[in-house]
Design an enzyme around this catalytic site. Structure first.
Site, mmCIF file in Angstrom:
data_model
loop_
_atom_site.group_PDB
_atom_site.id
_atom_site.type_symbol
_atom_site.label_atom_id
_atom_site.label_comp_id
_atom_site.label_asym_id
_atom_site.label_seq_id
_atom_site.Cartn_x
_atom_site.Cartn_y
_atom_site.Cartn_z
ATOM 1 N N SER A 194 16.189 30.773 19.740
ATOM 2 C CA SER A 194 15.596 29.760 20.612
ATOM 3 C C SER A 194 16.502 29.446 21.792
ATOM 4 N N GLU A 248 23.419 21.943 15.376
ATOM 5 C CA GLU A 248 23.890 21.657 16.743
ATOM 6 C C GLU A 248 24.031 20.153 17.028
ATOM 7 N N TYR A 306 21.792 17.787 16.393
ATOM 8 C CA TYR A 306 20.532 17.088 16.684
ATOM 9 C C TYR A 306 20.132 16.168 15.514
ATOM 10 N N ARG A 344 17.193 25.955 10.571
ATOM 11 C CA ARG A 344 18.470 26.220 11.257
ATOM 12 C C ARG A 344 19.486 25.223 10.721
ATOM 13 N N HIS A 359 26.865 20.009 19.698
ATOM 14 C CA HIS A 359 27.045 20.096 21.150
ATOM 15 C C HIS A 359 28.264 19.316 21.619
ATOM 16 N N CYS A 404 28.237 34.332 30.439
ATOM 17 C CA CYS A 404 28.801 33.487 31.494
ATOM 18 C C CYS A 404 28.146 32.113 31.545
ATOM 19 N N GLN A 413 26.025 31.070 33.454
ATOM 20 C CA GLN A 413 25.842 30.578 34.820
ATOM 21 C C GLN A 413 24.387 30.375 35.235
ATOM 22 N N LEU A 461 29.964 31.361 46.915
ATOM 23 C CA LEU A 461 29.410 32.640 46.450
ATOM 24 C C LEU A 461 29.764 32.860 44.994
HETATM 25 P P1 FAD Z 1 32.234 42.251 46.438
HETATM 26 O O1 FAD Z 1 32.267 42.158 44.991
HETATM 27 O O2 FAD Z 1 33.394 41.728 47.195
HETATM 28 O O3 FAD Z 1 31.995 43.778 46.825
HETATM 29 C C1 FAD Z 1 32.076 44.269 48.148
HETATM 30 C C2 FAD Z 1 32.355 45.765 48.090
HETATM 31 O O4 FAD Z 1 32.194 46.314 49.370
HETATM 32 C C3 FAD Z 1 33.774 46.081 47.664
HETATM 33 O O5 FAD Z 1 33.766 46.964 46.573
HETATM 34 C C4 FAD Z 1 34.386 46.725 48.883
HETATM 35 O O6 FAD Z 1 35.347 47.716 48.560
HETATM 36 C C5 FAD Z 1 33.178 47.311 49.563
HETATM 37 N N1 FAD Z 1 33.316 47.517 51.007
HETATM 38 C C6 FAD Z 1 33.695 46.614 51.947
HETATM 39 N N2 FAD Z 1 33.654 47.174 53.167
HETATM 40 C C7 FAD Z 1 33.231 48.438 53.001
HETATM 41 C C8 FAD Z 1 32.988 49.530 53.909
HETATM 42 N N3 FAD Z 1 33.131 49.389 55.214
HETATM 43 N N4 FAD Z 1 32.594 50.709 53.390
HETATM 44 C C9 FAD Z 1 32.415 50.872 52.066
HETATM 45 N N5 FAD Z 1 32.636 49.873 51.181
HETATM 46 C C10 FAD Z 1 33.032 48.691 51.649
HETATM 47 N N6 FAD Z 1 31.510 35.432 39.960
HETATM 48 C C11 FAD Z 1 30.750 34.899 39.033
HETATM 49 O O7 FAD Z 1 29.563 34.711 39.252
HETATM 50 N N7 FAD Z 1 31.243 34.569 37.804
HETATM 51 C C12 FAD Z 1 32.537 34.765 37.491
HETATM 52 O O8 FAD Z 1 32.965 34.449 36.378
HETATM 53 C C13 FAD Z 1 33.363 35.353 38.457
HETATM 54 N N8 FAD Z 1 34.664 35.580 38.192
HETATM 55 C C14 FAD Z 1 35.437 36.137 39.137
HETATM 56 C C15 FAD Z 1 36.776 36.353 38.852
HETATM 57 C C16 FAD Z 1 37.604 36.924 39.788
HETATM 58 C C17 FAD Z 1 39.036 37.141 39.461
HETATM 59 C C18 FAD Z 1 37.077 37.296 41.059
HETATM 60 C C19 FAD Z 1 37.958 37.932 42.082
HETATM 61 C C20 FAD Z 1 35.754 37.053 41.360
HETATM 62 C C21 FAD Z 1 34.931 36.464 40.408
HETATM 63 N N9 FAD Z 1 33.603 36.188 40.674
HETATM 64 C C22 FAD Z 1 32.810 35.657 39.703
HETATM 65 C C23 FAD Z 1 33.032 36.360 42.006
HETATM 66 C C24 FAD Z 1 32.155 37.587 42.099
HETATM 67 O O9 FAD Z 1 32.857 38.710 41.649
HETATM 68 C C25 FAD Z 1 31.693 37.744 43.533
HETATM 69 O O10 FAD Z 1 30.897 36.640 43.891
HETATM 70 C C26 FAD Z 1 30.877 39.009 43.709
HETATM 71 O O11 FAD Z 1 31.660 40.128 43.384
HETATM 72 C C27 FAD Z 1 30.399 39.152 45.148
HETATM 73 O O12 FAD Z 1 29.671 40.329 45.212
HETATM 74 P P2 FAD Z 1 29.512 41.166 46.560
HETATM 75 O O13 FAD Z 1 28.820 42.399 46.160
HETATM 76 O O14 FAD Z 1 28.918 40.317 47.613
HETATM 77 O O15 FAD Z 1 30.992 41.496 47.066
HETATM 78 P P1 NAP Z 2 36.491 28.558 45.790
HETATM 79 O O1 NAP Z 2 35.888 28.221 44.505
HETATM 80 O O2 NAP Z 2 35.799 28.179 47.036
HETATM 81 O O3 NAP Z 2 37.949 27.913 45.771
HETATM 82 C C1 NAP Z 2 38.830 28.009 46.820
HETATM 83 C C2 NAP Z 2 40.041 27.109 46.564
HETATM 84 O O4 NAP Z 2 40.906 27.208 47.662
HETATM 85 C C3 NAP Z 2 39.698 25.659 46.399
HETATM 86 O O5 NAP Z 2 40.537 25.123 45.384
HETATM 87 C C4 NAP Z 2 40.037 25.050 47.740
HETATM 88 O O6 NAP Z 2 40.362 23.728 47.420
HETATM 89 C C5 NAP Z 2 41.143 25.940 48.237
HETATM 90 N N1 NAP Z 2 41.180 26.123 49.690
HETATM 91 C C6 NAP Z 2 40.135 26.318 50.527
HETATM 92 N N2 NAP Z 2 40.584 26.481 51.799
HETATM 93 C C7 NAP Z 2 41.913 26.383 51.761
HETATM 94 C C8 NAP Z 2 42.945 26.461 52.745
HETATM 95 N N3 NAP Z 2 42.661 26.665 54.029
HETATM 96 N N4 NAP Z 2 44.215 26.305 52.342
HETATM 97 C C9 NAP Z 2 44.515 26.103 51.055
HETATM 98 N N5 NAP Z 2 43.592 26.013 50.084
HETATM 99 C C10 NAP Z 2 42.311 26.155 50.441
HETATM 100 O O7 NAP Z 2 36.740 30.101 45.900
HETATM 101 P P2 NAP Z 2 37.443 31.135 44.938
HETATM 102 O O8 NAP Z 2 38.283 30.504 43.915
HETATM 103 O O9 NAP Z 2 38.080 32.085 45.895
HETATM 104 O O10 NAP Z 2 36.270 31.847 44.228
HETATM 105 C C11 NAP Z 2 35.338 32.637 44.954
HETATM 106 C C12 NAP Z 2 34.011 32.567 44.310
HETATM 107 O O11 NAP Z 2 34.030 33.298 43.097
HETATM 108 C C13 NAP Z 2 33.696 31.138 43.982
HETATM 109 O O12 NAP Z 2 32.652 30.665 44.795
HETATM 110 C C14 NAP Z 2 33.333 31.136 42.548
HETATM 111 O O13 NAP Z 2 32.047 30.613 42.316
HETATM 112 C C15 NAP Z 2 33.364 32.581 42.114
HETATM 113 N N6 NAP Z 2 34.057 32.586 40.833
HETATM 114 C C16 NAP Z 2 33.431 32.024 39.794
HETATM 115 C C17 NAP Z 2 34.055 31.964 38.598
HETATM 116 C C18 NAP Z 2 33.354 31.353 37.421
HETATM 117 O O14 NAP Z 2 33.931 31.203 36.378
HETATM 118 N N7 NAP Z 2 32.107 30.980 37.524
HETATM 119 C C19 NAP Z 2 35.318 32.454 38.443
HETATM 120 C C20 NAP Z 2 35.949 33.005 39.542
HETATM 121 C C21 NAP Z 2 35.305 33.050 40.734
HETATM 122 P P3 NAP Z 2 41.063 22.673 48.403
HETATM 123 O O15 NAP Z 2 40.387 22.889 49.709
HETATM 124 O O16 NAP Z 2 40.866 21.345 47.794
HETATM 125 O O17 NAP Z 2 42.491 23.060 48.376
HETATM 126 FE FE1 SF4 Z 3 24.029 35.942 29.538
HETATM 127 FE FE2 SF4 Z 3 25.106 34.973 31.799
HETATM 128 FE FE3 SF4 Z 3 22.633 35.981 31.737
HETATM 129 FE FE4 SF4 Z 3 23.133 33.644 30.573
HETATM 130 S S1 SF4 Z 3 23.293 34.090 32.733
HETATM 131 S S2 SF4 Z 3 21.923 35.298 29.748
HETATM 132 S S3 SF4 Z 3 25.135 34.034 29.745
HETATM 133 S S4 SF4 Z 3 24.530 37.078 31.385
#
Ligand code: FAD
Ligand code: NAP
Ligand code: SF4
Length: 687
Positions: free
Chosen positions: A27, A167, A169, A217, A255, A345, A347, A671
């Site tokens: 569920s 859970e 409830y 459950r 929960h 995740c 999310q 993003l």
């Molecule tokens: P990207 O993933 O940045 O991909 C862009 C691709 O384009 C790259 O592979 C790059 O090499 C390629 N590229 C760029 N320019 C060119 C070119 N000119 N020619 C050919 N290739 C090129 N998001 C979540 O939702 N949940 C999470 O838990 C989460 N955890 C994260 C943890 C970490 C450590 C990081 C770094 C990110 C995390 N994110 C998470 C964020 C998520 O990964 C990004 O939002 C997502 O990858 C964005 O997708 P995108 O395809 O737009 O860009």
């Molecule tokens: P983010 O969530 O936008 O965080 C950026 C951080 O940098 C914030 O703490 C911000 O807080 C700080 N910052 C922004 N501008 C700054 C500046 N000029 N100087 C110093 N600090 C600055 O972005 P992110 O951590 O790079 O993650 C990128 C995306 O990946 C996020 O949008 C997130 O949703 C996704 N992601 C998601 C997960 C997840 O678990 N769901 C995990 C990883 C990544 P202050 O401005 O207060 O300092």
């Molecule tokens: Fe699984 Fe994440 Fe999809 Fe939920 S959003 S069903 S946790 S992959």
């Protein structure tokens, strides 16, 4: 040919009916339950899963009366008119050869509603409403509501009901002294506290007859202090079995528990041992009632293993069926590598539910939108086929390219790195996020199946694309890290998250992390984990880390957490004032915060980054830049957000090429992969 999953795919004979296999779609509240207008969408949602060969589906929770509402006007089944509306759902599932049970959910004191009721007037830590304590007559009314709901479910064509008794409830609230302070025949001794559960099962069985599935459950592990003892849980399981339940399903954690139970950092199948323990107890007492195990089972081999080890007779998977409606059909056909795996995740599913949005799935944006997000194949003869270039093989580019190719377009996917995945190649290296590599495995296979022409290690320039005369170009080039422009950032001990996660640059023993967004938190988690240590904790280590104990030795199965010491001393900083991690997921943010606190990460808000020196990071506080302080460290890691990378856009537009922007290339602020994949899929659906 012998099946790789003989236990999973074996039918289950319940006497009066047979389930095609051992898979229960657990569920899940999707929000489709909460409005009549969603019933056609709900019917399509479940029908698609039935077509995918799930053994038995359980709906999201329906309240048996208004006192049981999860929130005002939540889905309720209490009238014959309501039952007639459900026919749409049951007919759709049966037309696909599936079976479906309705979950009866009374939330008790968890109800986000002023009408909520409970055994005692004790507010829960997760609801702003204090429940009304029921009189004995009030309790009788609730039982009658359960019975009426079950009878109506049968009238509506359901194959059974699941009585939600876990859970934390309503029914659960009667079971433990923590929430039941009654001194009448519904409180005090355990026999009184479990009376509600047993009476509901007994009286539902009497009302629906013998040939109707009745799942109970059962909370086998409460994970709250003063939760049920193991003896009590076993006593209840036996009583419920004798009262007429057909199947017992496993519930893990209330929960309000402070132990993660379904998040991605929870090891796969982490709680199957609890069901196994119960199964031994029931078999020992001569009770052969089938048991279902649950939580973090997301691939067929995991499910097969828990069944083969005798942990249970069936497995429950819920979110995996948001991620892939065809999970069972693919497993049965030997196409395991085509399964779109749930990465746990939360999310797009649970986080949406908590924000009162319809649930969907990060890796499958069609989930819950089956009637509106249509991926139609092109009519080849009508000349609609285009030659499309997708630039960037991150989540956005992968989703766009494979969806376009599946629909019939000729797709070329260019990626500058030597592998697909973009930022997911960093995410998958974070301890507890290993599941993210499954998404890349899925896309790699989908590229093969759909015929996308993949060009790795090809950083394309606008001129290349113009020269190749593509009909349209999709730019999914992602992001670049934001430069926070801190004086001293050019020093050698200053690294970006990419240096640390992708390039494995060495990091010292004391680290300051600049920026506490999702990436700052993930980097901190990566750094406190011992270098060289496999990021995946063994089940034993994980249970110890979070204080999960054998319920036979401690009530509720929870004791003090005993985390391993941190590998490094980490300070996590942000400029804005307030709690760090506020923007993290609604249902997972607390886990990230708790995990870092357990590793003694210092979290500091409201800082100004003045300069980086060889000794560390110098910060001041507040608008007046007061109280200068040197945070001594060996390494500074910059995680200060990201900016779009879209340098190809202007030259392509100037050359008159029809160009689309998706994912981080379109908008880097807020993003995440959910938005990237959703936007990409929706664009590809209409190109
Ligand atoms: P990207 O993933 O940045 O991909 C862009 C691709 O384009 C790259 O592979 C790059 O090499 C390629 N590229 C760029 N320019 C060119 C070119 N000119 N020619 C050919 N290739 C090129 N998001 C979540 O939702 N949940 C999470 O838990 C989460 N955890 C994260 C943890 C970490 C450590 C990081 C770094 C990110 C995390 N994110 C998470 C964020 C998520 O990964 C990004 O939002 C997502 O990858 C964005 O997708 P995108 O395809 O737009 O860009
Ligand atoms: P983010 O969530 O936008 O965080 C950026 C951080 O940098 C914030 O703490 C911000 O807080 C700080 N910052 C922004 N501008 C700054 C500046 N000029 N100087 C110093 N600090 C600055 O972005 P992110 O951590 O790079 O993650 C990128 C995306 O990946 C996020 O949008 C997130 O949703 C996704 N992601 C998601 C997960 C997840 O678990 N769901 C995990 C990883 C990544 P202050 O401005 O207060 O300092
Ligand atoms: Fe699984 Fe994440 Fe999809 Fe939920 S959003 S069903 S946790 S992959």
């Amino acid at each position: 040919m012998s099946s790789p999953y003989p236990n999973l795919l074996r039918p289950l004979d319940l006497g009066f009916t047979t389930l095609a296999n051992r898979v229960l779609m657990g569920s899940m509240h999707t929000g489709l339950e909460d409005g009549r207008k969603h019933f056609p969408a709900m019917a399509a949602f479940f029908a698609e899963r039935a077509r995918g060969c799930v053994g038995l589906i359980v709906t999201g929770g329906f309240a048996p009366n208004i006192e049981g509402w999860a929130k005002p006007f939540a889905g309720t089944l209490s009238t014959s008119g309501g039952a007639r509306r459900h026919k749409l759902v049951t007919d759709a599932v049966h037309a696909e050869g599936g079976k479906i049970a309705l979950q009866i959910l009374h939330t008790g004191r968890y109800g986000y509603s002023p009408l909520c009721v409970a055994p005692s007037r004790i507010q829960s830590p997760i609801s702003p409403f204090t429940p009304r304590a029921l009189t004995a007559r009030g309790i009788e009314r609730q039982i009658l509501a359960f019975v009426r709901c079950a009878r109506l479910a049968r009238e509506a064509g359901y194959d059974g009901v699941e009585v939600m008794g876990s859970e934390g409830y309503f029914i659960n609230q009667f079971l433990v002294t923590h929430t039941n302070h009654r001194t009448d025949e519904w409180g005090g001794a355990y026999a009184n506290r479990m009376r509600l559960a047993v009476e509901i099962v007994q009286r539902v069985r009497e009302a629906v007859g013998p040939d109707f599935i009745l799942i109970y459950r059962l909370s086998m592990l409460d994970l709250i202090p003063d939760g049920s003892s193991w003896d009590e849980v076993v006593m209840l399981a036996k009583a419920v079995a004798r009262a007429g339940a057909t199947i017992i399903n496993t519930g893990i954690g209330w929960h309000e528990a402070r132990v993660p139970t379904i998040a991605t950092s929870v090891p796969r199948g982490a709680f199957a041992w609890v069901t196994q323990k119960m199964r031994k107890e029931l078999r020992g007492a001569g009770l052969n009632i089938p048991l279902i195990t649950s939580n973090r089972i997301n691939m067929p081999e995991v499910a097969e293993a828990v069944l083969a080890e005798g942990c249970a007779d069936m497995v429950s998977m819920a979110r995996p069926f948001l991620a892939d409606a065809e999970f069972v059909a693919k497993a049965a056909a030997g196409r395991r590598d085509e399964i779109n795996t749930c990465i746990a995740c939360n999310q797009a599913c649970l986080d949406h539910t908590f924000k009162a949005k319809l649930a969907s799935c990060l890796v499958n944006p069609r989930a819950g939108h089956e009637t509106t997000l249509l991926l139609r194949r092109l009519d080849a003869s009508a000349g609609h086929r285009k030659r499309v270039a997708v630039v960037g093989a991150g989540p956005a580019g992968l989703a766009a390219a494979t969806t376009l190719a599946e629909r019939g377009h000729e797709v070329h996917l260019f990626e500058s790195a030597a592998e697909i995945g973009g930022q997911f190649n960093m995410a998958k290296r974070i301890p507890g996020k290993e599941e993210f590599s499954e998404t890349l495995r899925y896309f790699a296979r989908r590229i093969q199946l759909t015929g996308v022409q993949l060009h790795l290690s090809r950083r394309v320039a606008a001129a290349d694309l113009v020269a190749q005369k593509f009909d349209e170009v999709v730019l999914a080039t992602g992001v670049r890290p934001r430069d926070p422009k801190i004086p001293g950032a050019e020093l050698p001990h200053v690294l970006s998250y990419i240096d640390v996660l992708l390039h494995g640059r060495p990091v010292g023993a004391r680290v300051a992390v600049v920026g506490a967004g999702g990436i700052g938190f993930d980097v901190a988690e990566f750094l406190v984990t011992a270098p060289g240590h496999s990021p995946t904790l063994s089940l034993h280590e994980w249970l110890t880390e979070w204080g999960v104990a054998d319920p036979a030795s401690v009530r509720g199965g929870v004791r003090r957490a005993r985390p391993a010491p941190p590998a490094r001393q980490v300070t996590l900083l942000q400029r804005k004032a307030g709690k760090l991690g506020k923007g993290l997921g609604k249902t997972t943010g607390w886990i990230h915060r708790a995990a870092l606190q357990m590793k003694q990460v210092e979290m500091i808000d409201g800082v100004n980054y003045e300069r980086i020196t060889p000794q560390g990071l110098f910060v001041t506080y507040g608008d007046k830049r007061r109280d200068g302080q040197l945070i001594e460290c060996d390494t500074v890691v910059l995680c200060a957000g990201q900016e779009p990378l879209r340098e190809l856009l202007a030259p392509l537009k100037a050359a008159g090429v029809k160009t689309h922007l998706i994912g981080g290339a379109d908008e880097a602020s807020e993003l995440d992969a959910k938005r990237a994949i959703d936007q990409a899929t929706r664009l590809a659906a209409v190109m």
